[in-house]
Motif scaffolding. Structure first.
Motif, PDB file in Angstrom:
ATOM      1  N   LEU A  83     -20.779  33.314  47.347  1.00 61.70           N
ATOM      2  CA  LEU A  83     -20.165  32.161  46.680  1.00 61.70           C
ATOM      3  C   LEU A  83     -18.659  32.388  46.534  1.00 61.70           C
ATOM      4  O   LEU A  83     -17.848  31.505  46.849  1.00 61.70           O
ATOM      5  CB  LEU A  83     -20.811  31.942  45.306  1.00 61.70           C
ATOM      6  N   ILE A  84     -18.281  33.570  46.080  1.00 61.79           N
ATOM      7  CA  ILE A  84     -16.859  33.909  45.936  1.00 61.79           C
ATOM      8  C   ILE A  84     -16.184  33.899  47.297  1.00 61.79           C
ATOM      9  O   ILE A  84     -15.080  33.348  47.450  1.00 61.79           O
ATOM     10  CB  ILE A  84     -16.705  35.278  45.234  1.00 61.79           C
ATOM     11  N   ALA A  85     -16.845  34.481  48.298  1.00 59.47           N
ATOM     12  CA  ALA A  85     -16.276  34.521  49.652  1.00 59.47           C
ATOM     13  C   ALA A  85     -16.042  33.109  50.190  1.00 59.47           C
ATOM     14  O   ALA A  85     -15.029  32.846  50.840  1.00 59.47           O
ATOM     15  CB  ALA A  85     -17.195  35.301  50.595  1.00 59.47           C
ATOM     16  N   ARG A  86     -16.969  32.203  49.917  1.00 60.93           N
ATOM     17  CA  ARG A  86     -16.787  30.800  50.364  1.00 60.93           C
ATOM     18  C   ARG A  86     -15.503  30.221  49.788  1.00 60.93           C
ATOM     19  O   ARG A  86     -14.771  29.509  50.465  1.00 60.93           O
ATOM     20  CB  ARG A  86     -17.966  29.925  49.913  1.00 60.93           C
ATOM     21  N   ARG A  87     -15.245  30.518  48.518  1.00 56.84           N
ATOM     22  CA  ARG A  87     -14.043  29.983  47.863  1.00 56.84           C
ATOM     23  C   ARG A  87     -12.778  30.677  48.359  1.00 56.84           C
ATOM     24  O   ARG A  87     -11.749  30.032  48.562  1.00 56.84           O
ATOM     25  CB  ARG A  87     -14.166  30.118  46.351  1.00 56.84           C
ATOM     26  N   VAL A  88     -12.841  31.991  48.552  1.00 56.52           N
ATOM     27  CA  VAL A  88     -11.661  32.759  48.953  1.00 56.52           C
ATOM     28  C   VAL A  88     -11.283  32.478  50.405  1.00 56.52           C
ATOM     29  O   VAL A  88     -10.116  32.273  50.722  1.00 56.52           O
ATOM     30  CB  VAL A  88     -11.900  34.276  48.746  1.00 56.52           C
ATOM     31  N   PHE A  89     -12.277  32.447  51.304  1.00 57.72           N
ATOM     32  CA  PHE A  89     -11.991  32.291  52.729  1.00 57.72           C
ATOM     33  C   PHE A  89     -11.962  30.838  53.191  1.00 57.72           C
ATOM     34  O   PHE A  89     -11.751  30.575  54.363  1.00 57.72           O
ATOM     35  CB  PHE A  89     -13.001  33.092  53.564  1.00 57.72           C
ATOM     36  N   ASN A  90     -12.180  29.918  52.270  1.00 62.45           N
ATOM     37  CA  ASN A  90     -12.134  28.492  52.623  1.00 62.45           C
ATOM     38  C   ASN A  90     -11.440  27.731  51.495  1.00 62.45           C
ATOM     39  O   ASN A  90     -11.995  26.803  50.934  1.00 62.45           O
ATOM     40  CB  ASN A  90     -13.553  27.959  52.878  1.00 62.45           C
ATOM     41  N   LYS A  91     -10.216  28.175  51.188  1.00 62.01           N
ATOM     42  CA  LYS A  91      -9.461  27.561  50.084  1.00 62.01           C
ATOM     43  C   LYS A  91      -9.184  26.074  50.330  1.00 62.01           C
ATOM     44  O   LYS A  91      -9.009  25.319  49.392  1.00 62.01           O
ATOM     45  CB  LYS A  91      -8.152  28.308  49.866  1.00 62.01           C
ATOM     46  N   GLN A  92      -9.127  25.688  51.600  1.00 63.66           N
ATOM     47  CA  GLN A  92      -8.869  24.283  51.930  1.00 63.66           C
ATOM     48  C   GLN A  92     -10.094  23.416  51.683  1.00 63.66           C
ATOM     49  O   GLN A  92     -10.016  22.192  51.747  1.00 63.66           O
ATOM     50  CB  GLN A  92      -8.453  24.124  53.402  1.00 63.66           C
ATOM     51  N   GLY A  93     -11.234  24.037  51.454  1.00 62.54           N
ATOM     52  CA  GLY A  93     -12.460  23.270  51.228  1.00 62.54           C
ATOM     53  C   GLY A  93     -12.960  22.571  52.479  1.00 62.54           C
ATOM     54  O   GLY A  93     -13.558  21.495  52.408  1.00 62.54           O
ATOM     55  N   LEU A  94     -12.721  23.180  53.641  1.00 62.71           N
ATOM     56  CA  LEU A  94     -13.152  22.571  54.900  1.00 62.71           C
ATOM     57  C   LEU A  94     -14.677  22.503  54.957  1.00 62.71           C
ATOM     58  O   LEU A  94     -15.356  23.460  54.572  1.00 62.71           O
ATOM     59  CB  LEU A  94     -12.646  23.398  56.091  1.00 62.71           C
ATOM     60  N   PRO A  95     -15.233  21.395  55.412  1.00 64.56           N
ATOM     61  CA  PRO A  95     -16.690  21.312  55.550  1.00 64.56           C
ATOM     62  C   PRO A  95     -17.152  22.297  56.632  1.00 64.56           C
ATOM     63  O   PRO A  95     -16.625  22.264  57.745  1.00 64.56           O
ATOM     64  CB  PRO A  95     -16.934  19.856  55.950  1.00 64.56           C
ATOM     65  N   PRO A  96     -18.112  23.168  56.309  1.00 64.21           N
ATOM     66  CA  PRO A  96     -18.483  24.228  57.265  1.00 64.21           C
ATOM     67  C   PRO A  96     -19.196  23.732  58.509  1.00 64.21           C
ATOM     68  O   PRO A  96     -19.240  24.433  59.510  1.00 64.21           O
ATOM     69  CB  PRO A  96     -19.398  25.136  56.444  1.00 64.21           C
ATOM     70  N   TRP A  97     -19.762  22.524  58.475  1.00 65.29           N
ATOM     71  CA  TRP A  97     -20.627  22.117  59.577  1.00 65.29           C
ATOM     72  C   TRP A  97     -19.958  21.177  60.573  1.00 65.29           C
ATOM     73  O   TRP A  97     -20.600  20.698  61.492  1.00 65.29           O
ATOM     74  CB  TRP A  97     -21.923  21.502  59.036  1.00 65.29           C
ATOM     75  N   VAL A  98     -18.657  20.923  60.403  1.00 64.13           N
ATOM     76  CA  VAL A  98     -17.973  20.090  61.399  1.00 64.13           C
ATOM     77  C   VAL A  98     -17.684  20.919  62.644  1.00 64.13           C
ATOM     78  O   VAL A  98     -17.545  22.139  62.577  1.00 64.13           O
ATOM     79  CB  VAL A  98     -16.667  19.460  60.846  1.00 64.13           C
ATOM     80  N   LEU A  99     -17.586  20.266  63.775  1.00 64.80           N
ATOM     81  CA  LEU A  99     -17.462  20.972  65.054  1.00 64.80           C
ATOM     82  C   LEU A  99     -16.026  21.243  65.474  1.00 64.80           C
ATOM     83  O   LEU A  99     -15.776  22.095  66.312  1.00 64.80           O
ATOM     84  CB  LEU A  99     -18.174  20.173  66.155  1.00 64.80           C
ATOM     85  N   ASN A 100     -15.052  20.527  64.918  1.00 67.84           N
ATOM     86  CA  ASN A 100     -13.686  20.635  65.439  1.00 67.84           C
ATOM     87  C   ASN A 100     -12.778  21.558  64.623  1.00 67.84           C
ATOM     88  O   ASN A 100     -11.569  21.402  64.631  1.00 67.84           O
ATOM     89  CB  ASN A 100     -13.059  19.238  65.559  1.00 67.84           C
ATOM     90  N   LEU A 101     -13.337  22.537  63.925  1.00 70.75           N
ATOM     91  CA  LEU A 101     -12.514  23.515  63.207  1.00 70.75           C
ATOM     92  C   LEU A 101     -11.987  24.547  64.196  1.00 70.75           C
ATOM     93  O   LEU A 101     -12.629  24.822  65.217  1.00 70.75           O
ATOM     94  CB  LEU A 101     -13.348  24.239  62.139  1.00 70.75           C
ATOM     95  N   PRO A 102     -10.810  25.142  63.914  1.00 71.66           N
ATOM     96  CA  PRO A 102     -10.330  26.234  64.783  1.00 71.66           C
ATOM     97  C   PRO A 102     -11.384  27.352  64.839  1.00 71.66           C
ATOM     98  O   PRO A 102     -12.041  27.640  63.842  1.00 71.66           O
ATOM     99  CB  PRO A 102      -9.062  26.722  64.073  1.00 71.66           C
TER     100      PRO A 102
END
Length: 172
Positions: A83-102
Motif C-alpha cells: 500500500l505504501i509502495a503504491r503511494r510512493v512509486f505512483n505519486k501521480q495517481g496513474l491508473p495501473p491498468w491503462v495500456l499507454n503508460l511509459p
C-alpha cells in the motif's frame, strides 16, 4: 520443514526480537501519524488501530501458546508495505491498468498493484477470517479447559473481530 521454520520464527527463540521490533514499529508509526496526520487518509482510524494492535500483540507475549497468532496476524504488514509502495512509486495517481503508460512506470505500477491486490485479498479477506474461525474454536475449547468463558481468548476474539471488520470496511 519450511512451515516448522516459519512457525519457529514466530514462536521460538526469535519471538522476543520479533515482538520488540513489531512493538517499536507500531509505536514509531503511531507517533508519526499523530505528528503528521496528513501522511494517511484516516489518521484517527489508524491511531485507534495502532493502539488496538499494541494491546493485541501483548496477548501472545504474555501467553506463549498464542505466539503463532502474532506471526500470522503480522503477515498483513506485507500488504501494508505494498500500500505504501503504491503511494510512493505512483505519486501521480496513474491508473495501473491503462495500456499507454511509459514502460518503466507501467511495469512498476502494475507489479506493485498486482502484489497489493493479491496480498489484500489473500491476507485481509481470506487469512484474517480463517484466523478468526480458529480463534473462536480455540476460545470455546480453552473456556472449558480453564472453566470460564472470560479468559485471554475472550479478549483476542473481539480484537480480531475489529480487525476483520476494518478489513471488510476498507475492502468494500
Amino acid at each position: 520443514s519450511m512451515s516448522d521454520s516459519i512457525a519457529a520464527s514466530w514462536t521460538g527463540e526469535w519471538f522476543d526480537m520479533f515482538f520488540q521490533i513489531t512493538a517499536l514499529y507500531f509505536i514509531v508509526d503511531l507517533i508519526w501519524v499523530s505528528v503528521v496526520p496528513s501522511c494517511v487518509k484516516s489518521p484517527a482510524t489508524i491511531i485507534q488501530h495502532h493502539f488496538a494492535t499494541l494491546l493485541y500483540i501483548a496477548i501472545p507475549y504474555l501467553h506463549p501458546f498464542l505466539r503463532w497468532l502474532m506471526g500470522a496476524c503480522m503477515s498483513v504488514e506485507v500488504n501494508t508495505w505494498f500500500l505504501i509502495a503504491r503511494r510512493v512509486f505512483n505519486k501521480q495517481g496513474l491508473p495501473p491498468w491503462v495500456l499507454n503508460l511509459p514502460t518503466g512506470v507501467s511495469i512498476r505500477v502494475k507489479l506493485i498493484s498486482i502484489l497489493f491486490y493479491s496480498t489484500w485479498i489473500g491476507i485481509r479477506c481470506v487469512i484474517y477470517p480463517v484466523i478468526w474461525t480458529k480463534l473462536f474454536s480455540m476460545w470455546k475449547v480453552y473456556s472449558v479447559e480453564v472453566g470460564t468463558k472470560l479468559n485471554v481468548l475472550a479478549i483476542a476474539v473481539p480484537l480480531h473481530t475489529i480487525f476483520c471488520a476494518l478489513n471488510f470496511k476498507w475492502t468494500w
